[in-house]
Design an enzyme around this catalytic site. Structure first.
Site, short mmCIF file in Angstrom:
data_model
loop_
_atom_site.label_atom_id
_atom_site.label_comp_id
_atom_site.label_asym_id
_atom_site.label_seq_id
_atom_site.Cartn_x
_atom_site.Cartn_y
_atom_site.Cartn_z
N GLU A 295 31.98 25.61 33.94
CA GLU A 295 31.57 26.04 32.59
C GLU A 295 32.21 27.38 32.23
O GLU A 295 31.59 28.26 31.66
CB GLU A 295 30.05 26.07 32.44
CG GLU A 295 29.49 24.65 32.51
CD GLU A 295 28.13 24.48 31.90
OE1 GLU A 295 27.76 25.27 31.01
OE2 GLU A 295 27.44 23.54 32.31
N ILE B 237 23.21 37.24 57.77
CA ILE B 237 21.95 37.61 58.44
C ILE B 237 21.59 36.58 59.49
O ILE B 237 21.11 36.90 60.57
CB ILE B 237 20.81 37.76 57.40
CG1 ILE B 237 21.01 39.03 56.58
CG2 ILE B 237 19.44 37.78 58.09
CD1 ILE B 237 20.03 39.22 55.44
N GLY C 200 25.34 33.12 63.74
CA GLY C 200 25.87 31.83 64.17
C GLY C 200 25.06 30.68 63.61
O GLY C 200 25.62 29.66 63.20
#
Lengths: 386, 397, 261
Positions: A363, A337, A340
């Site tokens: 984990e 969204i 750059g």
């Protein structure tokens, strides 16, 4: 969404949020860049009593449970999971003592961990033994009143920074996974040293090191539970701690959404803010819905764990699996969204996306989580047929 | 509460709600209600178009001593290392004006041994008289000894007005004196005047980081005391022909102190006292560490010093002595160049008595432009290097 | 050490906005917070307690809701609090405030040290600290940036001055004011917050502290506010437009015209 927190829980969340906002956010980029362990922040968290959230009051803690701990971890993760993992890993190191320690061990170590005076860490993984615990090569041999530990643990979070380690080593290699035992080893014990600090993709402010044991002698009373119980200690510890990874994931995803919504409202293209485009709104809507679903699951599992049920493996694995997959997807979309800008280090989502990946790995990888869930399904189904 | 709203007259216009500087007035049932935050400043009384707010019970005046016994304007002439600080001469300039308005004498008070030449210079600066208190303990600053010496002198000679610089010394011990002699003291004034009607001293000072100004008087107690911000008042040109009396005072009993000065340390960053600088080139968060090197270069060419906002100091780009604003120093230079400073009110509080403010910032809506005399909307990293080149060029000529 | 801190509730300066049209301060909806300088005082007091033992008491004068800052202070580690609150105190200037706080502090019994913030950010007077010292008859050191050492009934401190600092020894008990440089105030602790939550604060009235009516509130204040006004907006504002080179050149010309260059 309102999760009907008690006053105390709300205070915990608010305090963690305040620390995250005032103390962590301003320095997170620098900590990441310099790969610097966040000692200053650990001190603040200690002073705020947050290290003892899940530790009973009789051992100097606050007397809460996994849920209270998750609330704090989530808020810290919202700004930086490099910091939150350093905080949470101390809990991972403490759980074996809390769950399996005798009164003396609890009295000796838990107050130090609860006050944040000393950090803890958990040493399970080795070069040849990750999810396959049976591959553990580190050994502990009883010699008089001492165990002599030899071997190397790998990728230990808080390694080198923590002072109290719970370590799994084979006391009877012939017996395979039933021949493992858990030990408390303090930093500074002769024969116990650390490898170099690992260079990582993300969570770069956290410390990850090898634990090296060369004829390291620890007193017999540092054995946790009984000889041969090591893997049970490890599994029960991970069961308890996995929702914490879920909480990290929820916080991280929320943090990415926070950044993204702000940006999309300000960034203008075609003479309008990009948030006015449905393409953006729909992405944000999915990110938000998935994150809320993850939060609901993590909270529910944490509360379930706090009710002290017999077996939590499946629920705990689901919370970790779902939330961390959401965090990965949400942070990738957040970068998308922001375009750059999102790819640039100047904006925090770049770090968030790098950080997110570890949640699907540590984990127990998410593949292992699916194995755990699958195994539990089989067991349940088999149980029903009877 | 001696302030009331007459509910039958109040028309609910809310004028007072908007004007109250302390946000103490609320509307209830379309009538103004004055709450706990009220400080009895009286702004609402003057504001109300319906004359519905009154100070009902003019507070009982403190049983006043015979005010007419108090005569003359005094300036505390602060010295550091036996040198008179600039604000003392500025206050003599302002004190001269006030004394002339009142038709009274202007005296300076000077502490410390071996200060005869300085005492003479105070006469040349505009004082009619100098009270010189000689005691070894006064050579250096001790809060209690200074307070004892000045209180004794005030009790003995009964001045009408006492002014001191709002310096780290003045602001530390003058409040002790005012407390002891049971009179009012106004801190950090930026303007002084005489009320034509009753000859009271009108003391104007900024409050709340300079966002509101208050004019304060001390009608029933004497002396009227104020500390005054350095750099605001104008000193007079020294006049060697001026004459005046120098009165040597010894304290009633030798002074003592419960504090002991062990060491005075000048710090590199402090070498140039930013509060007294004429030209300040200042930077904020927008400058970055490298940016401050550029500011230093420009400041050097202009003969000025570098200042910084709290954000810049917190980032470690400049040491604390350079911090300007509410939590740092207050400055009053001839020229203040604000570079990459957005203008948070805490910062504006420290710069508002600058003669001229020039602001360079890329955000045209930055609050700094509201106070700037000259505004340049642009990127500091484009404008400043060009400006530095230009300065070099002009110097080169 | 038996330490007291004087604190004040002030509007949060970082939330205060200026109305662009009128140039006046918008106070509405501005949250009230602990005066930032007082946070340094509390932190230093708590650190001294942690080092030397003893207890920390916090005193404030203000309207009933000023009790909120006392809760904040307890969450930071203060042990006892005192709220002095009475309508009779309204309109107090620094003289009357110093007198009132002095009476409150005397009720706390023998103190080793009183710490105040350098000044409050709403009034900016910096007069209450020294005023309190005078009311208590104690020695005073202003602008302390470091407490070097406490021992043998004496304290060694560094006092900030214009061009550096001074090392000063002061006999105890004493009153000091502290500056920002002295420490970084801690976050409230969870246990402290829970303690603060259950804290019941009983305000002390003028009578409770034995205040003389002619020395408190507006009546007891030698100074009177004659007028409060917004500073006049600056006129003749000028903008320099153009490319950076051009802006820089015109700025240089301006300064030359003003004889600064």
């Amino acid at each position: 969404m309102d999760y009907f927190l008690t006053d105390t829980q709300a205070e915990i969340r608010n305090l963690a949020r305040q620390i995250a906002h005032e103390k962590v956010k301003p320095v997170r980029a620098e900590l990441d860049e310099k790969e610097e362990f966040p000692w200053e922040i650990m001190k603040v968290l200690a002073q705020a009593d947050l290290f003892g959230l899940y530790i009973p009051e009789e051992y100097g803690g606050f007397g809460g449970g996994a849920f209270e701990n998750c609330l704090a971890v989530e808020e810290l993760s919202r700004v930086c999971i490099g910091v939150s993992v350093s905080f949470a890993a101390s809990g991972l190191g403490a759980y074996p003592i809390l769950l399996f320690g005798n009164e003396e061990q609890k009295k000796k170590y838990l107050p130090q961990i609860a006050s944040g005076q000393r950090l803890a860490a958990f040493g399970l993984t080795e070069a040849g033994a990750g999810s396959d615990a049976g591959g553990t090569r580190t050994t502990a041999v009883l010699d008089g009143n001492e165990y002599v530990i030899n071997g190397t643990k790998q990728w230990i979070t808080n390694g080198g920074e923590a002072e109290i380690y719970t370590v799994i080593a084979m006391t009877n290699p012939a017996k395979g996974s039933r021949g493992a035992s858990a030990f408390i080893v303090e930093k500074g014990t002769p024969g116990f040293s650390f490898g170099k600090k690992e260079k990582k993709m993300g969570i770069r402010s956290s410390a990850t090191r090898e634990l090296v044991f060369e004829n390291c002698r620890v007193p017999r009373e540092n054995l946790l539970s009984k000889d041969g119980m090591g893997f049970l200690v490890a599994m029960k510890t991970l069961d308890k701690s996995r929702p914490g990874i879920g909480a990290q994931a929820v916080g991280l995803a929320q943090g990415a959404i926070d950044e993204c919504v702000e940006y999309a409202r300000e960034r203008r293209q075609f003479e309008q803010p990009i948030i006015s485009f449905q393409a953006i709104q729909h992405m944000l809507a999915d990110m938000c819905t998935q994150t809320e679903a993850a939060r609901a699951l993590v909270y529910a599992v944490a509360k379930f764990i706090d009710s002290d049920p017999k077996d939590v493996s499946k629920a705990s694995a689901m919370a970790k699996l779902f939330a961390s997959d959401v965090a990965m997807k949400v942070t990738v979309d957040a970068v998308q969204i922001m375009g750059g800008y999102g790819y640039m280090r100047e904006y925090p989502v770049e770090k968030m996306m790098r950080d997110a990946k570890i949640l699907q790995i540590y984990e127990g990888t998410n593949q292992i989580q699916r194995n755990v869930i699958g195994a539990a399904l089989i067991k349940e189904a088999a149980g029903k047929k009877k | 509460m001696p302030i009331i709203v007459k509910v039958d007259i109040c028309v609910g216009c809310e004028a007072c709600v908007n004007e109250c500087p302390f946000g103490a007035i609320e509307m209830k049932d379309e009538k103004a209600v004055i709450g706990d935050k009220c400080t009895l400043c009286g702004t609402c009384v003057d504001t109300c178009p319906s004359f519905a707010i009154e100070m009902t019970d003019e507070p009982k005046a403190v049983p006043a001593a015979d005010l007419s016994a108090y005569k003359g304007v005094w300036v505390f002439a602060e010295q550091r290392n036996k040198k008179i600080v600039p604000v003392a001469r500025e206050l003599i300039g302002e004190g001269r004006r006030l004394a002339d308005l009142l038709g009274e004498e202007l005296s300076a008070v000077l502490f410390g041994n071996g200060m005869d030449a300085e005492a003479r210079s105070l006469i040349e600066a505009g004082a009619d008289r100098v009270y010189q208190v000689e005691d070894g303990l006064l050579n250096e600053f001790h809060e209690d000894a200074y307070a004892d010496a000045l209180s004794q002198l005030i009790k003995k000679y009964k001045p009408e007005i006492v002014l001191a610089g709002a310096t780290s010394i003045g602001r530390a011990f003058v409040p002790i004196v005012a407390t002891r002699v049971r009179t009012g003291l106004t801190a950090d004034c930026t303007a002084l005047d005489i009320d034509r009607e009753n000859k009271n001293l009108l003391q104007t000072r900024p409050a709340f980081g300079g966002n509101i100004m208050a004019t304060i008087a001390c009608p029933n107690n004497r002396p009227q005391m104020a500390t005054v911000r350095p750099g605001v008042m104008k000193s007079l040109l020294p006049d060697a022909a001026r004459t005046g009396g120098i009165i040597k005072e010894a304290p009633a009993s030798p002074l003592t102190s419960r504090t002991k000065l062990l060491e005075t340390i000048e710090e590199a960053g402090h070498k140039i006292n930013i509060s007294e600088a004429e030209i300040i080139v200042s930077g904020g968060r927008g400058m970055g560490e490298k940016g401050f090197e550029l500011l230093k270069e420009i400041a050097d060419m202009l003969g000025g010093v570098v200042g910084a906002t709290r954000a810049a100091v917190d980032s470690g780009w400049m040491p604390y002595p350079h911090q300007i604003g509410q939590t740092g120093r207050t400055v009053s230079p001839r020229l203040y160049i604000a570079c990459g400073i957005s203008g948070a009110i805490q910062h504006l509080a420290g710069i508002q008595s600058s003669d001229m403010i020039i602001a360079i910032n890329k955000d045209p809506d930055a609050p700094i432009f509201n106070v700037a005399d000259i505004g340049i909307v642009g990127d500091v990293f484009e404008v400043l290097p060009a400006f530095a080149r230009k300065l070099k060029e002009m110097k080169g000529r | 050490m038996n330490i007291a801190v004087c604190v004040k509730q002030v509007p949060d300066a970082s939330e205060v906005k200026i109305d662009k049209a009128t140039g006046t301060m918008v106070r509405e909806g501005v949250p009230a917070v602990l005066n930032p300088f007082d946070a340094y005082a509390v932190e230093e007091a708590v650190r001294l307690k942690e080092k030397h033992g003893g207890k920390v008491s916090a005193v404030t004068m203000g309207p009933p809701q000023a009790g909120e800052v006392l809760k904040h202070v307890v969450a930071m580690g203060a042990d006892d609090v005192m709220l002095i609150s009475d309508r009779a105190f309204a309109g107090a200037d620094t003289w009357a405030t110093s007198y009132t706080l002095g009476l409150g502090l005397k009720k706390l019994g023998p103190l080793d040290l009183v710490i105040c913030g350098k000044q409050a950010i709403d009034g900016d007077t910096a007069q209450v600290g020294p005023g309190v010292a005078e009311n208590l008859g104690l020695p005073f050191v202003a602008y302390v940036r470091r407490i070097v050492d406490v021992s043998g009934g004496k304290m060694r401190v560094e006092r900030l001055i214009e061009d550096g600092y001074e090392v000063v020894e002061v006999s105890l008990p004493a009153v000091i004011t502290v500056v920002k440089e002295i420490n970084a105030p801690r976050m409230p602790s969870l246990k402290g917050k829970m303690k603060a939550k259950s804290l019941e604060i009983k305000p002390l009235s003028a009578q409770d502290i034995g205040a003389e009516a002619e020395k408190i509130g507006l009546a007891g204040s030698p100074t009177k506010v004659m007028k409060v006004f917004s500073p006049p907006p600056k006129g003749n504002r000028e903008k320099i437009d153009g490319a950076p080179e051009e802006q820089a050149a015109r700025l240089a010309e301006k300064l030359k015209a003003l004889k600064i260059i």
